[in-house]
Design a protein around this motif. Structure first.
Motif, PDB file in Angstrom:
ATOM      1  N   ASP A  22      35.370  43.181  37.346  1.00  0.00           N
ATOM      2  CA  ASP A  22      35.157  42.378  36.139  1.00  0.00           C
ATOM      3  C   ASP A  22      33.740  41.827  36.093  1.00  0.00           C
ATOM      4  O   ASP A  22      33.112  41.770  35.026  1.00  0.00           O
ATOM      5  CB  ASP A  22      36.162  41.223  36.096  1.00  0.00           C
ATOM      6  N   ARG A  23      33.206  41.415  37.254  1.00  0.00           N
ATOM      7  CA  ARG A  23      31.838  40.897  37.297  1.00  0.00           C
ATOM      8  C   ARG A  23      30.832  41.992  36.946  1.00  0.00           C
ATOM      9  O   ARG A  23      29.899  41.784  36.171  1.00  0.00           O
ATOM     10  CB  ARG A  23      31.554  40.329  38.686  1.00  0.00           C
ATOM     11  N   THR A  64      38.304  41.559  40.647  1.00  0.00           N
ATOM     12  CA  THR A  64      37.359  40.466  40.389  1.00  0.00           C
ATOM     13  C   THR A  64      35.925  40.977  40.397  1.00  0.00           C
ATOM     14  O   THR A  64      35.123  40.646  39.518  1.00  0.00           O
ATOM     15  CB  THR A  64      37.530  39.358  41.440  1.00  0.00           C
ATOM     16  N   GLU A  67      38.070  37.022  30.746  1.00  0.00           N
ATOM     17  CA  GLU A  67      37.202  37.857  31.577  1.00  0.00           C
ATOM     18  C   GLU A  67      37.497  39.329  31.361  1.00  0.00           C
ATOM     19  O   GLU A  67      36.587  40.147  31.223  1.00  0.00           O
ATOM     20  CB  GLU A  67      37.392  37.490  33.046  1.00  0.00           C
ATOM     21  N   SER A  89      31.002  42.660  33.318  1.00  0.00           N
ATOM     22  CA  SER A  89      30.310  41.626  32.547  1.00  0.00           C
ATOM     23  C   SER A  89      28.811  41.860  32.551  1.00  0.00           C
ATOM     24  O   SER A  89      28.145  41.743  31.522  1.00  0.00           O
ATOM     25  CB  SER A  89      30.648  40.248  33.135  1.00  0.00           C
ATOM     26  N   GLN A  90      28.243  42.211  33.715  1.00  0.00           N
ATOM     27  CA  GLN A  90      26.813  42.504  33.785  1.00  0.00           C
ATOM     28  C   GLN A  90      26.472  43.720  32.929  1.00  0.00           C
ATOM     29  O   GLN A  90      25.443  43.753  32.256  1.00  0.00           O
ATOM     30  CB  GLN A  90      26.403  42.739  35.233  1.00  0.00           C
ATOM     31  N   ASP A 104      34.773  29.211  39.125  1.00  0.00           N
ATOM     32  CA  ASP A 104      34.281  30.536  38.736  1.00  0.00           C
ATOM     33  C   ASP A 104      32.828  30.491  38.285  1.00  0.00           C
ATOM     34  O   ASP A 104      32.107  31.483  38.401  1.00  0.00           O
ATOM     35  CB  ASP A 104      35.150  31.106  37.611  1.00  0.00           C
ATOM     36  N   GLU A 144      29.920  33.245  38.921  1.00  0.00           N
ATOM     37  CA  GLU A 144      29.193  33.875  37.813  1.00  0.00           C
ATOM     38  C   GLU A 144      27.692  33.643  37.936  1.00  0.00           C
ATOM     39  O   GLU A 144      26.898  34.432  37.429  1.00  0.00           O
ATOM     40  CB  GLU A 144      29.714  33.322  36.483  1.00  0.00           C
TER      41      GLU A 144
END
Length: 890
Positions: free
Chosen positions: A230-231, A227, A277, A234-235, A170, A174
């Motif tokens: 979630d990315r 997925t 996450e 996160s950003q 991962d 990331e």
């Protein structure tokens, strides 16, 4: 939405990321739910677009699977030849990493990120190739499916019933600068599959019956969308922190997962990664080293350390604790770290063990307090279905010695029974049990306990030489004797295990303390390296050597270990790879494992300072995860000592430079002051002489005029040197006042207008409406602007034009001076603002080479910047900024 003071840590993190970007390539991942959604097609389309923009785009490896529309997109793109490797008589085409590094394009396409490389390749996995490309500064476009992501690997197996073996960590996903989802509804994908656009007919039929069912495709699509979401989330959190947007949660979540020797620990780690996450939480993986650890098999020990490494690869912080009660140690650590959620595995042992010895999960549930406890089970993965390793063979010698000890105690008891009471004979047996437990472990001690009771009954209790008991009270004696003997034996074994574990921890701590103490006391890098190499050789019973870069960046043996360096060319190549990539390689690792030694980077302060090689007479010892971890710690401490010495040398060098600059500044200031008055008097005297001789000798007057001009040039040079010295030392006072820049521009233009008319060059002024006032020193700003205008007039051809423009750009006002003269060569633009640099433009030069250097220092003192834009053709634009009055300068 409410805003608060920006988070300094978030801002610094963003700044560090921005600073690191130029040194590393950018990674763009085309991400999909499964094969056939069009990832490679989308990647090639994006590559063609980049090529149309003028970028250097090269195809490193693209798998078309015979699709004509995909092959058509490759046409017109440069394709690197593939490297062919032979494995078991089969020639396998592979991506040529060395050719890609040598070609070094701006953008490289590398398909199938999760691919496993053929044996003989530098790296086991293609994603490792991509990491090396990124570290070399090459932008990489690649593709990957959701089932190959490490943290969701077991979920995919649960959904599809297929265990995917090729995974990507991962941390690489990331690291991606851009993640583009290539999505296709299941109906359209199944249609493409039926049309033969994904696989050939037979493969397509089998895929539809198994992996490519509509239910599987829908679930995988949802997983891929989650997925990517979630990315993006996160950003978004990063930008919210940097923008000081208040968090909606009063306390940040922190998750702790406990791991052990069970194969399911890896599943716990992946599940905790997914949980962290989704919650945006920090997570920690913890292993508690109990006294039982010393009795574990090598397989169980290795599995623990492999699981810890997996957790680190997935982004966790790891910790190893020591104690007799795993539940208590884990809970104490969780409270100290302010953990909100605790994850443990579901027990798999029989329930009677919990009733007899107690349940760790139950204890944690009762004692966890306000910490949420998650007990996770799930389907077994392939690794967990593997048969357990065969048990260690029994210690037959220990059992024989236990029997012999009891026989000896029986003979001794027979002698003592004539004088002493039978109770004393029982004590002799207990002593034998303790000694057997201390020397041979639990199994022989239990045998000794049983044999002692039987021997005591057979020899010393009536009726003699029979196991029958005439007095029932002896039954209680036998039961107590057996229980006491067993408990004492068990406690002795446990005490021995604890002592052994404590001794091992003490050995590790002492080794770290000794090397740390010597490294702290080292006076220079040679002392630090000598101490480090000596400790590595003593602790690990191996040969150690160090390679350091020379002035050209090539690795050379450190003088203290020249005799121990391996001479094989392939070994040198491994060491150079470790130095370039900052990761361990060689024996005991998954990168270049065929090397004769283990190579570790000496990295500290964000840079690799050298390489340490370790070669053991027993290569298998380097594969021990505990020893490898300790060795990495040693290398880290040596690197920190080297970095400390490097920084000390850098500080000394900077101090010397600062002292030289101070002395130089003082000399220039004194010399300039001393020259100004004589030069002024010389100019005055020359003017008077010229007036006297002008009518008598016109030729002499012309000569005097030439001398006067040179004297004036020297006077200006002395003035500029004095001003530059004052600016650099901070002694020149800048009077910052609120200025109307438009009036400053008009005054400066009026001042140079006569020179413009003499040269036949026009001046055009464009000032934006409602230009805000700026903070500045009127005299110094006019000096900067006047110098730029005179330069523009000097280099503009007769009949040309100079443009002066002023615009509002937020917190600054930007002022530009453009001329129509010859451009400035690209190689000279970076140094044109340095002292004493004169650039000839179109054959025209002149000046002292200090004007632009002074302008830069003046503008920096105002909180502004100055730069130049110029091409190979005509026209050059000098621009500078000044802070708007009332705005904070940066």
């Amino acid at each position: 939405m409410t805003h608060a003071r920006p988070d300094p840590d978030a801002i610094l993190a963003r700044m560090r990321m921005d600073e690191e970007r130029p040194a590393h390539g950018l990674l763009k991942v085309f991400f999909g739910a499964t094969a056939g959604v069009g990832k490679t097609y989308a990647m090639l389309e994006a590559a063609r677009e980049r090529k149309r923009e003028g970028l250097d785009v090269v195809v490193g490896y693209v798998e078309t699977h015979g699709r004509k529309e995909t092959e058509a997109l490759i046409e017109g793109l440069e394709v690197l030849p593939r490297r062919t490797l032979e494995y078991r008589g089969v020639r396998l085409p592979e991506f040529d990493l060395d050719a890609a590094l040598a070609r070094h394009p701006r953008v490289l396409l590398v398909d199938e990120l999760a691919h496993t490389n053929a044996p003989g390749s530098r790296h086991a996995k293609r994603w490792q190739d991509v990491e090396e490309l990124l570290d070399a500064g090459i932008d990489v476009h690649t593709t990957v499916n959701v089932q190959h992501i490490e943290s969701v690997n077991d979920l995919v197996a649960r959904i599809t019933g297929v265990q995917v073996r090729e995974t990507v960590p991962d941390s690489l996903l990331e690291r991606a600068d851009e993640l583009e989802l290539v999505d296709l509804p299941p109906e359209q994908l199944l249609k493409r599959l039926a049309e033969g656009k994904v696989y050939i007919e037979e493969q397509a039929r089998r895929a539809t019956e198994h992996f490519f069912s509509k239910a599987n495709l829908t679930a995988l699509r949802q997983l891929a969308l989650r997925t990517v979401a979630d990315r993006v989330d996160s950003q978004m959190r990063i930008y919210r922190r940097a923008g000081a947007v208040r968090e909606t949660w009063p306390v940040a979540e922190r998750i702790l997962v406990g791991i052990g020797p069970a194969p399911s620990s890896q599943r716990l780690v992946r599940a905790t990664k997914r949980m962290a996450e989704r919650l945006g939480a920090e997570w920690i993986a913890v292993f508690v080293e109990t006294p039982a650890y010393s009795g574990w098999s090598d397989t169980d020990r290795a599995r623990v350390w492999e699981t810890l490494r997996l957790a680190e690869e997935l982004g966790a912080r790891t910790a190893t604790l020591s104690g007799g009660d795993a539940a208590e140690e884990m809970l104490s650590y969780a409270r100290a770290q302010n953990v909100s959620k605790l994850v443990v595995g579901k027990p798999t042992h029989p329930r009677w063990r919990d009733r007899l010895f107690g349940s760790m999960v139950d204890e944690m549930a009762r004692r966890s307090g306000d910490i949420d406890l998650y007990v996770i089970a799930g389907e077994d993965t392939g690794d967990e279905r593997r048969p357990a390793p065969p048990p260690a063979p029994p210690n037959w010698a220990g059992y024989l010695w236990a029997a012999a000890a009891i026989a000896g105690c029986t003979l001794l008891g027979a002698l003592l029974s004539r004088t002493f009471d039978r109770t004393n004979v029982a004590m002799v047996y207990l002593l034998a049990v303790v000694l057997v437990a201390l020397r041979y472990g639990r199994g022989p001690s239990i045998l000794a306990a049983l044999a002692s009771v039987l021997a005591f009954d057979f020899i010393f209790v009536t009726p003699y030489y029979s196991f029958a008991v005439s007095d029932t009270q002896y039954l209680i004696t036998f039961a107590v004797m057996l229980t006491v003997a067993t408990v004492i034996g068990t406690l002795t074994v446990r005490m021995k295990s604890q002592t052994l574990a404590s001794r091992q921890r003490e050995h590790r701590t002492a080794a770290l303390y000794e090397i740390g103490r010597e490294l702290v006391g080292s006076t220079d890098s040679d002392d630090a390296l000598a101490a480090g190499v000596r400790h590595v050789q003593e602790v690990f019973d191996s040969r150690a050597f160090v390679l350091l870069p020379d002035g050209a960046g090539s690795l050379r043996p450190w003088s203290g270990t020249e005799g121990a360096v391996l001479d094989a060319p392939e070994e040198t190549g491994v060491a150079e790879w470790v130095f370039a990539n900052g990761r361990a390689a060689g024996a005991g690792t998954r990168t270049l494992p065929g090397a004769g030694a283990l190579y570790l980077p000496l990295a500290a302060g964000g840079r690799t300072l050298g390489v340490m090689g370790v070669r053991s007479s027993e290569p298998g010892r380097l594969r021990d995860p505990e020893r490898l971890h300790l060795l990495e710690t040693f290398a880290g401490q040596i690197a920190v000592a080297l970095e400390r010495d490097r920084l000390a040398q850098e500080r000394a060098r900077i101090g010397q430079i600062e002292e030289m600059e101070r002395l130089k500044g003082e000399f220039v200031a004194v010399a300039s002051r001393e020259l100004r008055a004589p030069l002024a008097r010389l100019a005055g005297t020359l003017n008077r002489i010229r007036d006297v001789v002008a009518q008598a000798s016109p030729g002499a007057a012309a000569s005097i005029d030439a001398v006067t001009r040179e004297a004036e040039r020297l006077r200006v040079l002395a003035r500029d040197l004095l001003d530059l010295s004052r600016l650099e030392s901070g002694r020149m006072r800048i009077r910052l006042l609120e200025l109307d820049l438009a009036s400053v521009v008009r005054a400066s233009v009026a001042e140079v207008q006569p020179e413009a008319e003499r040269r036949g060059v026009g001046i055009m002024v464009e000032i934006a409406d409602s230009l805000p006032p700026v903070h500045g020193d009127r005299v110094q700003i006019r000096r900067v602007l006047g110098g730029l205008l005179l330069n523009a007039l000097r280099y503009s051809p007769r009949g040309g034009e100079v443009l002066v423009a002023a615009d509002d750009v937020g917190d600054f006002v930007q002022l530009s001076v453009a001329d129509t003269g010859a451009g400035i060569p690209v190689g000279d633009q970076a140094r044109i603002f340095d002292k004493f640099v004169q650039v000839r433009r179109g054959g025209t030069g002149g000046g002292t080479g200090l004007g632009l250097a002074i302008a830069r220092e003046v503008l920096h003192a105002h909180g502004g910047e100055i730069w130049v834009d110029s091409g190979p053709g005509p026209a050059t634009v000098f621009s500078f900024t000044l802070p708007v009055a009332g705005a904070q300068s940066h």
